[in-house]
Design a protein around this motif. Sequence first.
Motif, PDB file in Angstrom:
ATOM      1  N   TRP A  41       0.788  -1.019   0.024  1.00 31.02           N
ATOM      2  CA  TRP A  41       0.182  -0.046   0.014  1.00 31.02           C
ATOM      3  C   TRP A  41       0.823   1.354  -0.041  1.00 31.02           C
ATOM      4  O   TRP A  41       0.605   2.242  -0.866  1.00 31.02           O
ATOM      5  N   THR A  42       1.890   1.327   0.795  1.00 32.85           N
ATOM      6  CA  THR A  42       2.693   2.274   0.974  1.00 32.85           C
ATOM      7  C   THR A  42       3.649   2.504  -0.441  1.00 32.85           C
ATOM      8  O   THR A  42       3.870   3.754  -0.964  1.00 32.85           O
ATOM      9  N   GLU A  43       3.859   1.481  -1.049  1.00 30.04           N
ATOM     10  CA  GLU A  43       4.597   1.834  -2.431  1.00 30.04           C
ATOM     11  C   GLU A  43       3.529   2.096  -3.464  1.00 30.04           C
ATOM     12  O   GLU A  43       4.162   2.964  -4.374  1.00 30.04           O
ATOM     13  N   GLN A  62       1.709   9.367  -5.828  1.00 27.81           N
ATOM     14  CA  GLN A  62       2.278  10.638  -5.728  1.00 27.81           C
ATOM     15  C   GLN A  62       3.287  11.093  -6.854  1.00 27.81           C
ATOM     16  O   GLN A  62       3.148  11.929  -7.198  1.00 27.81           O
ATOM     17  N   THR A  63       4.238   9.921  -6.952  1.00 27.26           N
ATOM     18  CA  THR A  63       5.414  10.280  -8.253  1.00 27.26           C
ATOM     19  C   THR A  63       4.587  10.569  -9.470  1.00 27.26           C
ATOM     20  O   THR A  63       5.065  11.493 -10.061  1.00 27.26           O
ATOM     21  N   GLN A  64       3.634   9.973  -9.633  1.00 31.64           N
ATOM     22  CA  GLN A  64       2.752  10.003 -10.902  1.00 31.64           C
ATOM     23  C   GLN A  64       1.937  11.325 -11.285  1.00 31.64           C
ATOM     24  O   GLN A  64       2.197  12.036 -12.031  1.00 31.64           O
TER      25      GLN A  64
END
Length: 81
Positions: free
Chosen positions: A67-69, A75-77
């Motif tokens: 889930w964290t990944e 967020q990066t996207q």
Amino acid sequence: MKPLHAGLYGLAVTGALLDDGNEDVEERYRRIQAEQEAKNIGAVIGLVAGVAMVLTQDEQSSTEQQWTEDQQAEQTQQQTM
């Protein structure tokens, strides 16, 4: 109370109920054998419960990590758009 401790406590109580001072040698032998078998069963139950707990914790940890990944990737996207 931990599963292993609960199992062993239950077996100890059962053993105390079975303990009779007026038994002959054969009855005593059978009682001792039954107590040993009960302890073995309790140990197996405790072991299985412990393994199940570890597997459950590992699964939860793995799910949380995934889930964290996923959140970080999302967020990066969003930042690159």
